[in-house]
Design an enzyme around this catalytic site. Sequence first.
Site, mmCIF file in Angstrom:
data_model
loop_
_atom_site.group_PDB
_atom_site.id
_atom_site.type_symbol
_atom_site.label_atom_id
_atom_site.label_comp_id
_atom_site.label_asym_id
_atom_site.label_seq_id
_atom_site.Cartn_x
_atom_site.Cartn_y
_atom_site.Cartn_z
ATOM 1 N N SER A 180 -2.142 -1.640 -2.702
ATOM 2 C CA SER A 180 -2.799 -1.507 -4.001
ATOM 3 C C SER A 180 -1.869 -1.593 -5.199
ATOM 4 C CB SER A 180 -3.564 -0.174 -4.061
ATOM 5 O OG SER A 180 -2.672 0.910 -3.927
ATOM 6 N N HIS A 208 -8.856 -2.917 -1.080
ATOM 7 C CA HIS A 208 -8.610 -3.968 -2.065
ATOM 8 C C HIS A 208 -8.770 -5.370 -1.481
ATOM 9 C CE1 HIS A 208 -7.331 -1.687 -5.607
ATOM 10 N NE2 HIS A 208 -6.868 -0.801 -4.747
ATOM 11 N N LYS A 239 -14.958 -0.742 -5.461
ATOM 12 C CA LYS A 239 -14.082 -1.724 -6.109
ATOM 13 C C LYS A 239 -14.853 -3.039 -6.253
ATOM 14 C CE LYS A 239 -9.739 0.533 -4.962
ATOM 15 N NZ LYS A 239 -10.301 1.827 -4.542
#
Length: 392
Positions: A180, A208, A239
Amino acid sequence: MKGFEYLQEELNQMRQAGTFRRLVPLESEQGSKVVIDGKEVIQLSSNNYLGLTSHPRLRQAALDAVEKFGAGTGSVRTIAGTFSMHEQLEEKLAKFKHTEAALVFQSGFTTNQGVLSAILTPEDVVISDELNHASIIDGIRLTKAERRVYKHVDMASLEEALKGTQNSRKRLIVTDGVFSMDGNIAPLPEIVELAEKYDALVMVDDAHASGVLGKNGRGTVNHFGLDGRVHIQVGTLSKAIGVLGGYVASTRTLIDYLIHKGRPFLFSTSHPPAVTMACIEALDVLQEEPELIDRLWENTTFFKDGLKELGFNTGHSETPITPVIVGDEALSHQFSDKLLQYGVFAQGIAFPTVAKGLARIRTIVTAQHSNEELQMALDAFVKAGKELKIIN
């Protein structure tokens, strides 16, 4: 009230070092631009990779869910808080990730805590990449398993850890799919090969990578063609998915076990209807609007190349996460403040989130950004970078 003087002293030291930061409230929806203190600025710090936080289909799904089911669920999943929509979401996730089953937790952080703390005992060993996310580190701390840490993406170091732990009951290799803070991708094929060679389990946190890598955003496992060879896939719904929550996708056996033993799942109220239905809609959008991911990668290439050409140190990033490494903690925050002054919201990241001496501005472009906005951001980076003597 007395009692917290020792905490105030530490805060004062942070202020003196230039590393104390206040929260920055946004005054608009999350998008390629946001409003801060009444000023519209380009957003380069959110995890809203595909712009789904404000996608019309997700908005409508959330509104419809509130009208039909109310604002909340009123219970934990194991008592009276499992709605048919929760099971629908989990079935969609399992199909999407090409696994037998899936289970939704309240956040990606609690998913890692819940999985690791539930399945590891003192007879086991957990082997973790040294740059894994804090949620993995904290999840490991909750176990009584033996712990080994291997050097970042170093397969010789991983193999050494595997060789030295062959007498344990089970060994679990844990890695981020995309790291990340640096934006690099774990060498998952090599990790899986070593796991199979030494009879170890593999757990990948694709927070991610979900919505970013793999077909329709299925993540690093699918990206490398490893479906069916990774035991545990953890991801987030907050996300690229654009809403809130975390999930684990694996075998039916593991999911059934976590329903009975995963403490964050057992002791937290289930996701409210608006969140659940918006997540379901997001999975449909991923599969029906692949152009969003194409646009994300076009923007990533444009911005990443631009930063490199300007002379910034962007590390080893391979994804939309592109760090601009400054080094000094206070300087990174000064850089962030200067960028905001010039119309770009890009937060500084310093110790303890990253190692001392590796402070940075972490940028994330999204599918929503236009080329014009990204060029304006690059212009701001040049201006601020030269003023602070970060580039020539």
